[in-house]
Write an enzyme that holds these catalytic residues in place. Structure first.
Site, short mmCIF file in Angstrom:
data_model
loop_
_atom_site.label_atom_id
_atom_site.label_comp_id
_atom_site.label_asym_id
_atom_site.label_seq_id
_atom_site.Cartn_x
_atom_site.Cartn_y
_atom_site.Cartn_z
N SER A 23 0.85 -1.18 0.00
CA SER A 23 0.00 0.00 0.00
C SER A 23 0.89 1.23 0.00
CB SER A 23 -0.89 -0.01 1.25
OG SER A 23 -1.76 1.10 1.24
N HIS A 25 2.52 12.12 -1.20
CA HIS A 25 2.12 13.52 -1.04
C HIS A 25 3.24 14.41 -1.58
CE1 HIS A 25 -1.46 12.68 1.33
NE2 HIS A 25 -0.76 11.86 2.09
N HIS A 66 -2.52 7.36 -4.54
CA HIS A 66 -2.60 6.20 -3.65
C HIS A 66 -2.70 4.95 -4.51
CE1 HIS A 66 -5.66 3.24 -2.18
NE2 HIS A 66 -4.79 3.13 -1.20
N ASN A 97 -2.74 0.37 -4.07
CA ASN A 97 -2.78 -0.76 -3.15
C ASN A 97 -3.04 -2.03 -3.95
OD1 ASN A 97 -5.04 -2.52 -1.53
ND2 ASN A 97 -3.37 -1.87 -0.21
N ARG A 142 -3.51 -6.29 -2.91
CA ARG A 142 -3.58 -7.12 -1.71
C ARG A 142 -4.17 -8.50 -2.02
NH1 ARG A 142 -7.25 -3.06 -1.77
NH2 ARG A 142 -9.45 -3.67 -1.74
N HIS A 184 -20.39 13.17 3.16
CA HIS A 184 -20.60 14.38 3.95
C HIS A 184 -20.13 15.63 3.21
CE1 HIS A 184 -16.43 13.37 4.90
NE2 HIS A 184 -16.26 14.60 5.36
N GLY A 201 -5.32 -5.09 15.04
CA GLY A 201 -4.12 -4.84 15.82
C GLY A 201 -2.91 -4.61 14.96
N GLY A 202 -3.14 -4.03 13.79
CA GLY A 202 -2.04 -3.71 12.89
C GLY A 202 -1.15 -2.63 13.46
N ARG A 203 -0.07 -2.37 12.77
CA ARG A 203 0.90 -1.38 13.25
C ARG A 203 0.40 0.03 12.94
NH1 ARG A 203 5.86 0.97 11.38
NH2 ARG A 203 7.36 1.17 13.09
#
Length: 304
Positions: free
Chosen positions: A94, A98, A108, A110, A112, A177, A260-262
């Site tokens: 991923s 910027h 971006h 990714n 997977r 939104h 619980g990823g980093r």
């Protein structure tokens, strides 16, 4: 359906991370990626690579992760409840870039692979991924070229592939939104497995390999475009939309946090600097207003 080979996928992903980092360093010409390897207590780990303070890129992050767990998290089973309770393995690359110059778009990408296991049952697996472009200033040439690159890599897999995944990208990167798209889209696909492992893997590889081919020419074209404080402030304001989308809607961010990823790696997508402004309205007739009126909505960029 052919047997999935996660070892093959992992080897491709690690090589892809290397090639993209090398390509971005060559484009920047000044800064290099710092690597941070990490392990996850529950199983797996990854390597995060971040480039900061470059000549072209203010911050670029390219992550590889390979994690395992005893049960699928809620974010992954929301649209596939039959997978609840299965053990899982997830791996991917991923990246978010910027740039410093507001005339170069943020991007971006990714790719997977997921596989879920249950004793006595066949594994359930799928590929996902894509890439998208978020310009701050309206350059039609860049957007058309970006979508042409996306269409070209899809064509060997069928005429219907580009329109399908282009539309899915427009729908996915939508901020309800704000009533606007995050950018001008690209490709987004998920749950890809019906064509069998080899064909599905081949498409994921095409998307991963096609990313830099699509992005590099845009960087080269805009890198020396002059800008002032006005353009910089608008760029920082528009970066706020990136933060809003990633923290509120993005499935990948939610998946990472729920498993619980980093945290440092998951939030690597955040821009290094960003600003919000109450009730901002672009000046009528200016390029900022054109971005809002013509670019932040789904369009058929190849048939204008």
């Amino acid at each position: 359906m052919s047997t999935p080979d996660s070892t093959l996928v992992k080897a491709f992903l690690l090589d892809l991370q290397n090639r993209i980092c090398n390509g971005l360093e060559a484009l920047d010409g000044a800064a290099q990626f710092a690597e941070d390897s990490w392990k996850r207590e529950e199983g797996g780990g990854g390597q995060s690579r971040v480039l900061t303070g470059g000549a072209v890129f203010e911050q670029a992050g390219v992550n590889f992760s390979h994690v395992m767990g005893a049960s699928m998290p809620a974010s992954a089973t929301a649209h596939r409840p039959e997978l609840a309770g299965r053990s899982f393995e997830a791996m991917g690359v991923s990246l978010v870039i910027h740039p410093k110059n507001p005339h170069i778009p943020t991007t971006h990408a990714n790719v997977r692979f997921f596989i879920a296991h249950k004793e006595g049952a066949d594994p359930v697996w799928w590929f996902g991924g894509g890439f998208d472009l978020t310009p701050y200033y309206p350059y039609l040439e860049d957007v058309v070229e970006w979508h042409q690159s996306a269409k070209s890599l899809c064509e060997p897999f069928g005429e219907e592939v580009y329109p399908k995944y282009k539309q899915w990208c427009d729908e996915y990167f939508w901020l309800p939104h704000r009533n606007e798209t995050r950018g001008v889209g690209g490709l987004f696909f998920d749950d890809l497995n019906k064509q069998g492992f080899e064909q599905s893997f081949a498409f994921m590889q095409a998307v991963g390999n096609g990313f830099l081919t699509a992005y590099a020419p845009i960087v080269e074209r805009r890198r020396d475009t002059e800008y002032g404080e006005h353009e910089r402030q608008f760029q920082l304001y528009r970066r706020g939309r990136y933060v809003e989308f990633n923290l509120v809607y993005d499935r990948g961010t939610l998946f990472g946090l729920q498993t619980g990823g980093r945290t440092e790696s998951i939030l690597m997508s955040m821009p290094p600097l960003v600003r919000w402004e109450y009730a901002y309205t672009p000046e009528a007739g200016g390029p900022e207003a054109q971005l809002y009126s013509d670019y932040l909505k789904p369009r058929d960029w190849l048939n204008l």
